[in-house]
Design an enzyme around this catalytic site. Structure first.
Site, PDB file in Angstrom:
ATOM      1  N   VAL A  65      -5.721  -5.148  11.503  1.00  0.00           N
ATOM      2  CA  VAL A  65      -6.391  -3.967  10.843  1.00  0.00           C
ATOM      3  C   VAL A  65      -7.543  -4.349   9.983  1.00  0.00           C
ATOM      4  CG1 VAL A  65      -4.903  -1.939  11.502  1.00  0.00           C
ATOM      5  CG2 VAL A  65      -4.800  -3.206   9.383  1.00  0.00           C
ATOM      6  N   ASN A  91      -1.917   4.117  10.180  1.00  0.00           N
ATOM      7  CA  ASN A  91      -0.475   4.221   9.598  1.00  0.00           C
ATOM      8  C   ASN A  91      -0.298   2.693   8.979  1.00  0.00           C
ATOM      9  OD1 ASN A  91       2.741   4.665   9.179  1.00  0.00           O
ATOM     10  ND2 ASN A  91       2.375   2.949  10.672  1.00  0.00           N
ATOM     11  N   SER A 143       0.736   8.153  -0.367  1.00  0.00           N
ATOM     12  CA  SER A 143       2.228   7.933  -0.749  1.00  0.00           C
ATOM     13  C   SER A 143       2.308   8.910  -1.957  1.00  0.00           C
ATOM     14  CB  SER A 143       2.534   6.512  -0.870  1.00  0.00           C
ATOM     15  OG  SER A 143       3.576   6.452  -1.958  1.00  0.00           O
ATOM     16  N   TYR A 156      -0.342  -0.909  -5.495  1.00  0.00           N
ATOM     17  CA  TYR A 156       0.105  -0.164  -4.507  1.00  0.00           C
ATOM     18  C   TYR A 156      -0.207   1.368  -4.723  1.00  0.00           C
ATOM     19  CZ  TYR A 156       2.828   1.998  -0.681  1.00  0.00           C
ATOM     20  OH  TYR A 156       3.236   2.594   0.295  1.00  0.00           O
ATOM     21  N   ALA A 158      -2.530   2.524  -6.649  1.00  0.00           N
ATOM     22  CA  ALA A 158      -4.121   2.546  -6.652  1.00  0.00           C
ATOM     23  C   ALA A 158      -4.543   2.622  -5.190  1.00  0.00           C
ATOM     24  CB  ALA A 158      -4.515   1.525  -7.487  1.00  0.00           C
ATOM     25  N   SER A 159      -4.038   1.836  -4.356  1.00  0.00           N
ATOM     26  CA  SER A 159      -4.439   1.833  -3.132  1.00  0.00           C
ATOM     27  C   SER A 159      -4.138   2.935  -2.384  1.00  0.00           C
ATOM     28  CB  SER A 159      -3.885   0.536  -2.139  1.00  0.00           C
ATOM     29  OG  SER A 159      -2.401   0.759  -1.754  1.00  0.00           O
ATOM     30  N   LYS A 160      -3.035   3.435  -2.757  1.00  0.00           N
ATOM     31  CA  LYS A 160      -2.649   4.975  -1.873  1.00  0.00           C
ATOM     32  C   LYS A 160      -3.703   6.001  -2.630  1.00  0.00           C
ATOM     33  CE  LYS A 160      -0.194   3.185   1.398  1.00  0.00           C
ATOM     34  NZ  LYS A 160      -0.450   3.265   2.565  1.00  0.00           N
ATOM     35  N   ILE A 189      10.876   6.600   2.332  1.00  0.00           N
ATOM     36  CA  ILE A 189      11.351   6.545   3.725  1.00  0.00           C
ATOM     37  C   ILE A 189      11.927   5.510   3.889  1.00  0.00           C
ATOM     38  CG2 ILE A 189      10.418   7.284   6.080  1.00  0.00           C
ATOM     39  CD1 ILE A 189       9.900   9.738   3.915  1.00  0.00           C
TER      40      ILE A 189
HETATM   41  P1  NAP Z   1       6.888  -0.817   7.591  1.00  0.00           P
HETATM   42  O1  NAP Z   1       8.207  -0.491   8.525  1.00  0.00           O
HETATM   43  O2  NAP Z   1       6.555  -1.956   6.924  1.00  0.00           O
HETATM   44  O3  NAP Z   1       5.648  -0.782   9.003  1.00  0.00           O
HETATM   45  C1  NAP Z   1       4.323  -1.379   8.823  1.00  0.00           C
HETATM   46  C2  NAP Z   1       3.715  -1.347   9.906  1.00  0.00           C
HETATM   47  O4  NAP Z   1       2.391  -1.905   9.785  1.00  0.00           O
HETATM   48  C3  NAP Z   1       4.231  -2.627  10.951  1.00  0.00           C
HETATM   49  O5  NAP Z   1       4.269  -2.192  12.273  1.00  0.00           O
HETATM   50  C4  NAP Z   1       3.647  -3.670  10.337  1.00  0.00           C
HETATM   51  O6  NAP Z   1       3.393  -4.781  11.513  1.00  0.00           O
HETATM   52  C5  NAP Z   1       1.932  -3.102  10.284  1.00  0.00           C
HETATM   53  N1  NAP Z   1       1.128  -3.857   9.646  1.00  0.00           N
HETATM   54  C6  NAP Z   1       1.251  -4.359   8.570  1.00  0.00           C
HETATM   55  N2  NAP Z   1       0.187  -4.785   8.375  1.00  0.00           N
HETATM   56  C7  NAP Z   1      -0.770  -4.865   9.499  1.00  0.00           C
HETATM   57  C8  NAP Z   1      -2.265  -5.361   9.593  1.00  0.00           C
HETATM   58  N3  NAP Z   1      -2.655  -5.919   8.888  1.00  0.00           N
HETATM   59  N4  NAP Z   1      -2.354  -5.201  11.096  1.00  0.00           N
HETATM   60  C9  NAP Z   1      -1.544  -4.380  11.763  1.00  0.00           C
HETATM   61  N5  NAP Z   1      -0.733  -3.788  11.633  1.00  0.00           N
HETATM   62  C10 NAP Z   1      -0.054  -4.189  10.319  1.00  0.00           C
HETATM   63  O7  NAP Z   1       6.311   0.319   6.853  1.00  0.00           O
HETATM   64  P2  NAP Z   1       6.350   2.136   6.884  1.00  0.00           P
HETATM   65  O8  NAP Z   1       7.356   2.327   5.851  1.00  0.00           O
HETATM   66  O9  NAP Z   1       6.653   2.337   8.255  1.00  0.00           O
HETATM   67  O10 NAP Z   1       5.086   2.283   6.463  1.00  0.00           O
HETATM   68  C11 NAP Z   1       3.969   3.049   7.243  1.00  0.00           C
HETATM   69  C12 NAP Z   1       2.956   3.554   6.237  1.00  0.00           C
HETATM   70  O11 NAP Z   1       3.682   4.321   5.313  1.00  0.00           O
HETATM   71  C13 NAP Z   1       2.525   2.470   5.309  1.00  0.00           C
HETATM   72  O12 NAP Z   1       1.037   2.495   4.953  1.00  0.00           O
HETATM   73  C14 NAP Z   1       3.183   2.761   4.039  1.00  0.00           C
HETATM   74  O13 NAP Z   1       2.398   2.195   2.837  1.00  0.00           O
HETATM   75  C15 NAP Z   1       3.557   4.093   3.951  1.00  0.00           C
HETATM   76  N6  NAP Z   1       4.444   4.565   3.230  1.00  0.00           N
HETATM   77  C16 NAP Z   1       5.707   4.250   3.391  1.00  0.00           C
HETATM   78  C17 NAP Z   1       6.738   4.859   2.632  1.00  0.00           C
HETATM   79  C18 NAP Z   1       8.237   4.378   2.833  1.00  0.00           C
HETATM   80  O14 NAP Z   1       8.814   4.836   1.825  1.00  0.00           O
HETATM   81  N7  NAP Z   1       8.613   3.816   3.465  1.00  0.00           N
HETATM   82  C19 NAP Z   1       6.301   5.436   1.597  1.00  0.00           C
HETATM   83  C20 NAP Z   1       5.089   6.089   1.328  1.00  0.00           C
HETATM   84  C21 NAP Z   1       4.186   5.705   2.183  1.00  0.00           C
HETATM   85  P3  NAP Z   1       4.320  -5.850  11.535  1.00  0.00           P
HETATM   86  O15 NAP Z   1       5.866  -5.070  11.785  1.00  0.00           O
HETATM   87  O16 NAP Z   1       3.985  -6.750  12.490  1.00  0.00           O
HETATM   88  O17 NAP Z   1       4.682  -6.254  10.110  1.00  0.00           O
END
Ligand code: NAP
Length: 248
Positions: A65, A91, A143, A156, A158-160, A189
């Site tokens: 991305v 996402n 987030s 993190y 700050a980014s969110k 999550i």
């Molecule tokens: P995750 O399981 O780590 O999944 C993240 C996904 O993003 C993976 O498919 C990853 O690909 C992909 N990705 C990362 N960097 C990328 C890049 N440069 N280009 C393209 N794809 C990329 O994380 P998640 O927990 O599902 O998080 C999804 C979103 O929710 C994120 O924005 C995260 O910050 C936000 N969030 C999560 C939580 C939580 O507690 N889990 C809480 C608040 C917000 P790979 O598998 O190939 O690495």
């Protein structure tokens, strides 16, 4: 009634976690799907399952991305094949933490490149199609720490926080064009991103969740379905918490 029938939707970072579950739910609701990730082949199983189970029109697109040219090519591919983009879910994201005093510039750059600058770029690219069609829906993933902040998570958070702010700004600018822009702000999550902080830290943080359990990707995906659907047709500029009543 399916909520997303024939809506052309793109979900970034869909190989696992929240993105993958969102692809499932969008497919169940009849969406035409473009799923993205950056590791070749990482979307194969998702594509196989969804096209078999729901006969989903699903296309995998592999790009980082943060690669502006590749992101543009991906949007052009959608334009060429479907002529429109109804829903973009930004996402893809990463979490990298260190305590104040130990935060290196590489960490700051990596987190902001993916969590903020790539989101701004994707919004601009999607906007070109959506303005022309006079409709569209963009959903970003902020987030709870982007709203509240968290110790040990300065960058993190700050980014969110930036994602929350840019969501509100984009919503104001794009509303006259019929484009809605919202965000969800998940708490804890149960995904690989969270598991990376370790069981002990997760158990400690869980004490602050009033509902007493981790959220599942499905908890977030269901809210994303609502925001993407016409049920949310008068909702824009909102940051919707999906956190089980967490306090950080
Ligand atoms: P995750 O399981 O780590 O999944 C993240 C996904 O993003 C993976 O498919 C990853 O690909 C992909 N990705 C990362 N960097 C990328 C890049 N440069 N280009 C393209 N794809 C990329 O994380 P998640 O927990 O599902 O998080 C999804 C979103 O929710 C994120 O924005 C995260 O910050 C936000 N969030 C999560 C939580 C939580 O507690 N889990 C809480 C608040 C917000 P790979 O598998 O190939 O690495």
């Amino acid at each position: 009634m399916e909520l997303l029938t024939n809506k052309v939707c793109m979900i970034t970072g869909a190989s696992r976690g929240i993105g993958r579950e969102t692809a499932y739910r969008f497919a169940e609701e009849g969406a035409v799907l473009y799923v993205t990730d950056y590791q070749d082949g990482s979307l194969d199983s998702l594509v196989d399952i969804l096209s078999e189970k729901y006969h989903t029109d699903i296309t995998p697109l592999y790009f980082d991305v943060t690669d502006e040219r590749a992101a543009k090519a991906a949007i052009m591919e959608v334009k060429k094949r479907h002529g429109r983009l109804d829903v973009l879910v930004n996402n893809a994201g990463i979490m990298r933490d260190n305590v104040i005093g130990m935060i290196g510039q590489k960490l700051v750059k990596d987190v902001f490149d993916i969590n903020v600058f790539a989101v701004i770029n994707m919004i601009q690219l999607a906007n070109r199609l959506m303005v022309r069609q006079k409709s569209g829906c963009i959903i970003n993933i902020s987030s709870i720490v982007g709203v509240e902040g968290a110790a040990g998570q300065l960058v993190y958070s700050a980014s969110k926080g930036a994602v929350a702010a840019l969501t509100k700004a984009a919503a104001k600018e794009l509303a006259p064009h019929g484009i809605r822009v919202n965000a969800v702000a998940p708490g804890l999550i149960n995904t690989g991103l969270l598991q990376a902080i370790g069981d002990e830290k997760i158990a400690e943080n869980l004490k602050n969740v009033k509902m007493g359990r981790l959220g599942e990707p499905l908890d977030v995906a269901n809210v994303l379905v609502f925001l993407a659907s016409d049920l949310a047709g008068y909702v824009t500029g909102e940051i919707i918490g999906v956190d089980g009543g967490a306090q950080v």
